[in-house]
Design a protein around this motif. Structure first.
Motif, PDB file in Angstrom:
ATOM      1  N   ALA A   1       9.468   1.646 -10.978  1.00 27.95           N
ATOM      2  CA  ALA A   1      10.321   1.516  -9.792  1.00 27.95           C
ATOM      3  C   ALA A   1      11.799   1.483 -10.185  1.00 27.95           C
ATOM      4  CB  ALA A   1       9.953   0.254  -9.019  1.00 27.95           C
ATOM      5  N   GLU A   2      12.117   0.863 -11.341  1.00 29.29           N
ATOM      6  CA  GLU A   2      13.509   0.863 -11.801  1.00 29.29           C
ATOM      7  C   GLU A   2      13.999   2.275 -12.080  1.00 29.29           C
ATOM      8  OE1 GLU A   2      13.690  -1.707 -15.150  1.00 29.29           O
ATOM      9  OE2 GLU A   2      13.334  -3.552 -14.029  1.00 29.29           O
ATOM     10  N   ALA A   3      13.130   3.082 -12.668  1.00 35.52           N
ATOM     11  CA  ALA A   3      13.519   4.482 -12.915  1.00 35.52           C
ATOM     12  C   ALA A   3      13.744   5.214 -11.597  1.00 35.52           C
ATOM     13  CB  ALA A   3      12.439   5.182 -13.738  1.00 35.52           C
ATOM     14  N   VAL A   4      12.918   4.948 -10.596  1.00 38.14           N
ATOM     15  CA  VAL A   4      13.090   5.567  -9.280  1.00 38.14           C
ATOM     16  C   VAL A   4      14.400   5.115  -8.642  1.00 38.14           C
ATOM     17  CG1 VAL A   4      12.154   5.675  -6.945  1.00 38.14           C
ATOM     18  CG2 VAL A   4      10.628   5.845  -8.910  1.00 38.14           C
ATOM     19  N   GLU A   5      14.710   3.820  -8.785  1.00 39.10           N
ATOM     20  CA  GLU A   5      15.953   3.307  -8.203  1.00 39.10           C
ATOM     21  C   GLU A   5      17.167   3.917  -8.880  1.00 39.10           C
ATOM     22  OE1 GLU A   5      17.988  -1.018  -7.101  1.00 39.10           O
ATOM     23  OE2 GLU A   5      16.127  -0.916  -8.257  1.00 39.10           O
ATOM     24  N   ALA A   6      17.076   4.142 -10.217  1.00 42.19           N
ATOM     25  CA  ALA A   6      18.199   4.765 -10.923  1.00 42.19           C
ATOM     26  C   ALA A   6      18.376   6.230 -10.512  1.00 42.19           C
ATOM     27  CB  ALA A   6      17.973   4.668 -12.438  1.00 42.19           C
ATOM     28  N   ALA A   7      17.263   6.911 -10.226  1.00 46.77           N
ATOM     29  CA  ALA A   7      17.350   8.326  -9.861  1.00 46.77           C
ATOM     30  C   ALA A   7      17.764   8.510  -8.406  1.00 46.77           C
ATOM     31  CB  ALA A   7      16.000   9.003 -10.120  1.00 46.77           C
TER      32      ALA A   7
ATOM     33  N   ALA B   1       8.668   4.235  -1.720  1.00 46.08           N
ATOM     34  CA  ALA B   1       8.179   3.055  -1.015  1.00 46.08           C
ATOM     35  C   ALA B   1       6.984   2.440  -1.736  1.00 46.08           C
ATOM     36  CB  ALA B   1       7.800   3.427   0.427  1.00 46.08           C
ATOM     37  N   TYR B   2       6.070   3.296  -2.230  1.00 43.97           N
ATOM     38  CA  TYR B   2       4.904   2.777  -2.929  1.00 43.97           C
ATOM     39  C   TYR B   2       5.294   2.050  -4.216  1.00 43.97           C
ATOM     40  CZ  TYR B   2       0.621   2.667  -5.685  1.00 43.97           C
ATOM     41  OH  TYR B   2      -0.416   2.262  -6.465  1.00 43.97           O
ATOM     42  N   LEU B   3       6.266   2.564  -4.945  1.00 45.20           N
ATOM     43  CA  LEU B   3       6.629   1.980  -6.239  1.00 45.20           C
ATOM     44  C   LEU B   3       7.528   0.751  -6.076  1.00 45.20           C
ATOM     45  CD1 LEU B   3       7.244   5.265  -8.240  1.00 45.20           C
ATOM     46  CD2 LEU B   3       5.351   3.678  -8.540  1.00 45.20           C
ATOM     47  N   THR B   4       8.529   0.822  -5.178  1.00 46.07           N
ATOM     48  CA  THR B   4       9.475  -0.294  -5.066  1.00 46.07           C
ATOM     49  C   THR B   4       8.965  -1.412  -4.165  1.00 46.07           C
ATOM     50  OG1 THR B   4      10.609   0.844  -3.249  1.00 46.07           O
ATOM     51  CG2 THR B   4      11.414   1.240  -5.494  1.00 46.07           C
ATOM     52  N   ARG B   5       8.006  -1.118  -3.257  1.00 44.38           N
ATOM     53  CA  ARG B   5       7.382  -2.104  -2.370  1.00 44.38           C
ATOM     54  C   ARG B   5       8.406  -2.887  -1.536  1.00 44.38           C
ATOM     55  NH1 ARG B   5       1.921  -2.765  -4.127  1.00 44.38           N
ATOM     56  NH2 ARG B   5       1.393  -0.739  -5.052  1.00 44.38           N
ATOM     57  N   PRO B   6       9.284  -2.201  -0.741  1.00 45.53           N
ATOM     58  CA  PRO B   6      10.191  -2.946   0.136  1.00 45.53           C
ATOM     59  C   PRO B   6       9.406  -3.560   1.295  1.00 45.53           C
ATOM     60  CG  PRO B   6      10.327  -0.627   0.615  1.00 45.53           C
ATOM     61  CD  PRO B   6       9.424  -0.763  -0.578  1.00 45.53           C
ATOM     62  N   PRO B   7      10.002  -4.427   2.093  1.00 45.45           N
ATOM     63  CA  PRO B   7       9.287  -4.996   3.247  1.00 45.45           C
ATOM     64  C   PRO B   7       8.809  -3.872   4.173  1.00 45.45           C
ATOM     65  CG  PRO B   7      11.307  -6.226   2.826  1.00 45.45           C
ATOM     66  CD  PRO B   7      11.347  -5.051   1.927  1.00 45.45           C
TER      67      PRO B   7
ATOM     68  N   ASP C   1       4.080   0.837   6.213  1.00 43.43           N
ATOM     69  CA  ASP C   1       4.492   1.627   7.381  1.00 43.43           C
ATOM     70  C   ASP C   1       5.353   2.813   6.965  1.00 43.43           C
ATOM     71  OD1 ASP C   1       3.163  -0.181   8.969  1.00 43.43           O
ATOM     72  OD2 ASP C   1       4.949  -1.408   9.350  1.00 43.43           O
ATOM     73  N   LEU C   2       6.227   2.614   5.977  1.00 43.68           N
ATOM     74  CA  LEU C   2       7.056   3.732   5.492  1.00 43.68           C
ATOM     75  C   LEU C   2       6.197   4.831   4.895  1.00 43.68           C
ATOM     76  CD1 LEU C   2       9.948   1.695   3.830  1.00 43.68           C
ATOM     77  CD2 LEU C   2      10.019   2.923   5.999  1.00 43.68           C
ATOM     78  N   VAL C   3       5.141   4.432   4.155  1.00 45.82           N
ATOM     79  CA  VAL C   3       4.236   5.439   3.569  1.00 45.82           C
ATOM     80  C   VAL C   3       3.520   6.202   4.677  1.00 45.82           C
ATOM     81  CG1 VAL C   3       2.182   5.774   2.159  1.00 45.82           C
ATOM     82  CG2 VAL C   3       3.950   4.167   1.413  1.00 45.82           C
ATOM     83  N   GLU C   4       3.072   5.484   5.726  1.00 43.71           N
ATOM     84  CA  GLU C   4       2.368   6.150   6.816  1.00 43.71           C
ATOM     85  C   GLU C   4       3.304   7.103   7.567  1.00 43.71           C
ATOM     86  OE1 GLU C   4      -0.805   6.188   7.490  1.00 43.71           O
ATOM     87  OE2 GLU C   4      -1.112   4.962   5.710  1.00 43.71           O
ATOM     88  N   GLN C   5       4.573   6.669   7.780  1.00 46.74           N
ATOM     89  CA  GLN C   5       5.527   7.569   8.429  1.00 46.74           C
ATOM     90  C   GLN C   5       5.738   8.830   7.608  1.00 46.74           C
ATOM     91  OE1 GLN C   5       9.100   5.303   9.101  1.00 46.74           O
ATOM     92  NE2 GLN C   5       8.101   3.814  10.453  1.00 46.74           N
ATOM     93  N   ALA C   6       5.864   8.672   6.296  1.00 45.65           N
ATOM     94  CA  ALA C   6       6.018   9.850   5.430  1.00 45.65           C
ATOM     95  C   ALA C   6       4.771  10.717   5.492  1.00 45.65           C
ATOM     96  CB  ALA C   6       6.285   9.400   3.999  1.00 45.65           C
ATOM     97  N   ARG C   7       3.588  10.077   5.546  1.00 40.70           N
ATOM     98  CA  ARG C   7       2.345  10.856   5.645  1.00 40.70           C
ATOM     99  C   ARG C   7       2.362  11.707   6.915  1.00 40.70           C
ATOM    100  NH1 ARG C   7      -2.595   9.420   3.664  1.00 40.70           N
ATOM    101  NH2 ARG C   7      -1.985   7.224   3.501  1.00 40.70           N
ATOM    102  N   GLU C   8       2.807  11.110   8.049  1.00 48.01           N
ATOM    103  CA  GLU C   8       2.852  11.871   9.305  1.00 48.01           C
ATOM    104  C   GLU C   8       3.816  13.047   9.197  1.00 48.01           C
ATOM    105  OE1 GLU C   8       3.902   9.052  12.268  1.00 48.01           O
ATOM    106  OE2 GLU C   8       1.988   7.942  12.179  1.00 48.01           O
ATOM    107  N   GLU C   9       4.971  12.840   8.547  1.00 45.80           N
ATOM    108  CA  GLU C   9       5.923  13.947   8.368  1.00 45.80           C
ATOM    109  C   GLU C   9       5.308  15.070   7.542  1.00 45.80           C
ATOM    110  OE1 GLU C   9       8.912  14.497   9.549  1.00 45.80           O
ATOM    111  OE2 GLU C   9       8.911  12.682  10.778  1.00 45.80           O
TER     112      GLU C   9
END
Length: 446
Positions: free
Chosen positions: A80-86, A112-118, A122-130
């Motif tokens: 997740a740190e690598a994702v945040e840096a990128a 969203a899956y890696l950083t696990r924000p609040p 739901d964010l993953v499901e929204q992305a799935r719908e997109e």
């Protein structure tokens, strides 16, 4: 156990497994981070996988990497740190509960899956719908194009069949006309024979009767010829009408396809305008601000891993398609020919880079420290080489980092500098550092 089964509803709130594209992206990011970890810090289940080449690591170790991400919180947080840096802006937006409007749904779901924000499920499901909506639109467009092609093909087949039928009718009528002409010729020959016999017999009555029969036969034959000519003209008119109908049918289908393509182009233009996508920047590096001279990763690693000081490293990097080669100008010149003046150092380096850009056909950017300038200088940049000076109060190292950050994720980049801090920072951002001595040797070969 498949990696898609690992990333399922058992993973802290997800009701369904991650979409396949998201799962592959998460595993690929984790595989890259795994290759950069010290051997002692690599989780024990992944130590064998960490020795693989990067592409094999993501492909052959996908299940193990996915399972470790799900079970090992520390490993997931390191990824997740690598994702945040990128993607700092994307991760910051997710932390606030909303993804940037123009963000790629796959990147949103992976981050969203890696950083696990609040509320990350739901964010993953929204992305799935997109993702599913985009796939559905693509499928509908392909189906519409297929139907139009099938209709056009059917119209063409029908037109060909109609033309063939009219041709057969015309061929039949021409054969009938030929038979009638032959009969007319035979009748005229018989009339001539009768007249000859009448003359020989000197019987005026018989001759007159023969002439009357000949006139009657000629009139009937002329009538028959006129009738046949009319039938032939009707057949030709029918054939021309069929051809015109076929052309009109084909034109209608072409107009329909053209209207559909115009609609699709309008939709694309509307999406580009709605998403505010840039249209005037040809390359990402052109968007980085710098001082004009006269007015003051590589993620695709070569086929085999090479050390930073390996002489073959630069040659293999230059062979990568669409590589962006960024040079720390004064770091290279002061390593190779420090006894020259700064102006001569710049001229010698840029001359060599011009030849390299022509030979390797890569994007070349040479960065100089603006603090080294006593005043405005004139620099003649060779064709294919972008020359940039850092602004007052900014060092060349910072300008190099901004150039690396400006490139899209996955763009192949190499930064030539012997500065350790520069090398470490650009490596973390996905670029491959190259010692200045390797470039000096490469330019010396010509």
């Amino acid at each position: 156990m498949r990696s898609s089964d690992v990333m399922s509803s058992a993973g802290e709130g997800l009701s369904r497994p991650l979409p396949e594209r998201v799962r592959l992206h998460v595993v690929e990011v984790a595989a890259q981070v795994l290759g950069k970890m010290p051997a002692a810090a690599v989780p024990s289940p992944l130590r064998g996988i960490a020795k693989f080449e990067p592409r094999k690591r993501a492909r052959l170790g996908a299940a193990s990497i996915a399972a470790q991400l799900e079970a090992d919180k520390e490993f997931r947080e390191l990824v997740a740190e690598a994702v945040e840096a990128a993607w700092p802006e994307l991760v910051a937006g997710l932390a606030e509960g909303a993804a940037p409007p123009a963000a790629d749904p796959v990147l949103v779901a992976a981050a969203a899956y890696l950083t696990r924000p609040p509320g990350w499920p739901d964010l993953v499901e929204q992305a799935r719908e997109e993702i599913e909506r985009a796939a559905s639109l693509g499928s509908q467009r392909e189906q519409a194009e297929t139907r139009l092609r099938e209709q056009l093909a059917a119209q063409r087949v029908a037109a060909r069949e109609e033309v063939e039928r009219v041709r057969e009718q015309l061929k039949t009528l021409r054969g009938e006309n030929t038979d009638l002409r032959r009969k007319l010729h035979d009748a005229r020959e018989r009339v001539k024979a009768a007249e000859a016999r009448a003359a020989e017999l000197a019987a005026e009555a018989e001759a007159a009767e023969a002439r009357a029969r000949a006139v009657e036969a000629g009139g009937a034959a002329d009538s028959e010829v006129r009738r046949l000519k009319e039938r032939l003209a009707d057949a030709e008119r029918q054939m021309e009408a069929s051809r015109r109908a076929a052309r009109e049918g084909r034109s209608v289908e072409e107009v329909r396809i053209r209207v559909l393509l115009d609609a699709l182009q309008g939709t694309v233009a509307g999406l580009r305008k709605e998403l505010a996508l840039p249209t005037m920047i040809s390359r990402p590096a052109d968007s980085v601000a710098a001082v004009a001279p006269d007015a003051p990763g590589v993620t695709a690693v070569p086929a085999r891993a090479l050390a930073d000081d390996d002489p073959q490293l630069l040659d293999q990097l230059l062979a990568i398609p669409h590589l962006h080669l960024i040079i720390d100008g004064y770091n290279v010149t002061k390593t190779g020919y420090p006894s020259l003046t700064l102006a001569d150092q710049r001229t010698r380096l840029l001359t060599g880079l011009g030849g390299l850009a022509v030979q390797a056909r890569v994007e070349v950017t040479c960065v100089f420290d603006g603090a080294e300038l006593d005043g405005p200088v004139h620099v003649s940049a060779p064709r294919g080489v972008r020359v940039m000076f850092s602004a007052p109060g900014e060092i060349a190292d910072d300008l190099i980092r901004r150039l690396v950050r400006a490139e899209p994720k996955g763009r192949s980049m190499a930064v030539v500098s012997s500065d350790r801090e520069v090398a470490d920072s650009v490596r973390r951002m996905g670029a491959r550092p190259v010692p200045a001595l390797l470039l000096i040797r490469r330019l010396g070969r010509g």
